[in-house]
Scaffold this active site. Structure first.
Site, PDB file in Angstrom:
ATOM      1  N   ASP A  89       0.825  -1.208   0.000  1.00  0.00           N
ATOM      2  CA  ASP A  89       0.000   0.000   0.000  1.00  0.00           C
ATOM      3  C   ASP A  89       0.859   1.257   0.000  1.00  0.00           C
ATOM      4  OD1 ASP A  89      -2.338   1.489   0.067  1.00  0.00           O
ATOM      5  OD2 ASP A  89      -2.459   1.464   2.250  1.00  0.00           O
ATOM      6  N   ASN A 139       1.470   3.340  -3.037  1.00  0.00           N
ATOM      7  CA  ASN A 139       2.056   3.787  -4.311  1.00  0.00           C
ATOM      8  C   ASN A 139       1.517   5.143  -4.749  1.00  0.00           C
ATOM      9  OD1 ASN A 139       3.515   1.405  -4.518  1.00  0.00           O
ATOM     10  ND2 ASN A 139       2.033   0.403  -5.852  1.00  0.00           N
ATOM     11  N   ARG A 157       0.023   7.535  -2.950  1.00  0.00           N
ATOM     12  CA  ARG A 157       0.429   8.623  -2.052  1.00  0.00           C
ATOM     13  C   ARG A 157       1.896   8.995  -2.255  1.00  0.00           C
ATOM     14  NH1 ARG A 157      -0.988   6.209   3.481  1.00  0.00           N
ATOM     15  NH2 ARG A 157      -1.285   4.304   2.286  1.00  0.00           N
ATOM     16  N   ARG A 160      -0.094   9.140 -10.437  1.00  0.00           N
ATOM     17  CA  ARG A 160      -0.180   7.970  -9.565  1.00  0.00           C
ATOM     18  C   ARG A 160       0.512   6.755 -10.179  1.00  0.00           C
ATOM     19  NH1 ARG A 160      -3.761   7.645  -5.403  1.00  0.00           N
ATOM     20  NH2 ARG A 160      -4.217   5.468  -5.894  1.00  0.00           N
ATOM     21  N   HIS A 220       3.147   3.417  -8.964  1.00  0.00           N
ATOM     22  CA  HIS A 220       3.028   1.984  -9.218  1.00  0.00           C
ATOM     23  C   HIS A 220       4.297   1.446  -9.892  1.00  0.00           C
ATOM     24  CE1 HIS A 220      -1.062   1.946  -7.860  1.00  0.00           C
ATOM     25  NE2 HIS A 220      -1.453   2.820  -8.775  1.00  0.00           N
ATOM     26  N   LEU A 274      11.464 -20.211  -4.468  1.00  0.00           N
ATOM     27  CA  LEU A 274      10.483 -19.319  -3.851  1.00  0.00           C
ATOM     28  C   LEU A 274       9.184 -19.399  -4.638  1.00  0.00           C
ATOM     29  CD1 LEU A 274       9.798 -16.902  -1.851  1.00  0.00           C
ATOM     30  CD2 LEU A 274      10.474 -15.388  -3.741  1.00  0.00           C
TER      31      LEU A 274
END
Length: 254
Positions: A22, A24, A26, A35, A39, A133
């Site tokens: 959470d 990105n 802001r 924005r 991202h 992984l």
């Protein structure tokens, strides 16, 4: 069947880490950037996080990339996110494959473009044999959607709904539940992420916006996890009770 990897994680390191990435938007807004720039920077943070998890012996990393509620964002941002995903698949998957990362994309695919759906499937197939992984990317995912689709699957198969059968029908049934759930950006909620699977996860909330999340912050979260006792409803062990009492006495003496 739960996926089994070829080594155990390091002492004190959670086997499965889940992250709500959470902040990105802001991060970009504070820098007077669009924005989508946030991202893009968030993708770099994810690269760092994947490398760090590989180095620390984490077996499973699950990240919340795009929620089912994110369709309510401005159309330009949603379109940009889809393009970012398509580009990332083409650019990042070869390196992930070389690093031994196995990709799973978790979420509803019906309303994604054919280009994106094909990219997801191709990436999963290309990395299916890797075992260093497991990276679960929750894209167009919601915890409520997951529960509903699992229940519908059991109903269609005429299977009795129990905790065990429901868990086996969830979208993350191929891995064990997360040990540690991290949320960045300073918000203190799950936001419809892994509602069933996070029942006994240790929660760690970071003030750091996701594009700034680095190895040091990951290590702080792991260190906090290592200090906790996971009791699953049991009473504290004598050792942990003694340690807590000793710590309290030291604090009072100070």
């Amino acid at each position: 069947m739960k996926a089994i990897l070829n080594r155990a994680p390091s002492l004190g390191v959670p086997t499965h880490i889940a992250i709500v990435m959470d902040g990105n938007g802001r991060w970009a807004t504070r820098r007077l950037l669009p924005r989508l720039a946030g991202h893009r920077q968030g993708m770099e943070s994810l690269r760092r996080c994947i490398r760090a998890c590989l180095e620390r012996g984490v077996a499973v990393l699950t990240v919340f990339a795009f929620s089912s509620e994110n369709w309510n964002r401005p159309a330009e941002e949603v379109s940009g996110l889809m393009e970012l995903l398509a580009g990332a698949l083409a650019k990042e998957v070869p390196q992930m494959h070389a690093d031994g990362v196995r990709l799973h994309f978790v979420g509803e695919r019906a309303n994604l473009s054919e280009k994106v759906r094909t990219g997801l499937t191709t990436a999963e197939q290309a990395t299916a044999g890797n075992d260093r992984l497991i990276l679960n990317v929750c894209f167009n995912y919601g915890g409520r959607w997951d529960l509903v689709q699992a229940a519908a699957k059991l109903a269609a198969a005429k299977v009795e709904v129990t905790e065990a059968t429901l868990a086996s029908a969830l979208a993350l049934a191929h891995v064990a539940d997360p040990d540690l759930l991290i949320r960045t950006g300073g918000e203190l909620r799950l936001s419809n992420f892994l509602l069933w699977q996070a029942a006994y996860a240790e929660l760690y909330f970071s003030e750091m916006l996701w594009p700034d999340f680095d190895e040091a912050e990951l290590d702080r979260a792991i260190a906090a996890y290592a200090k906790r006792e996971r009791r699953y409803g049991r009473v504290p062990s004598p050792a942990s009770s003694s340690a807590s009492t000793s710590s309290s006495r030291q604090s009072q003496a100070a």
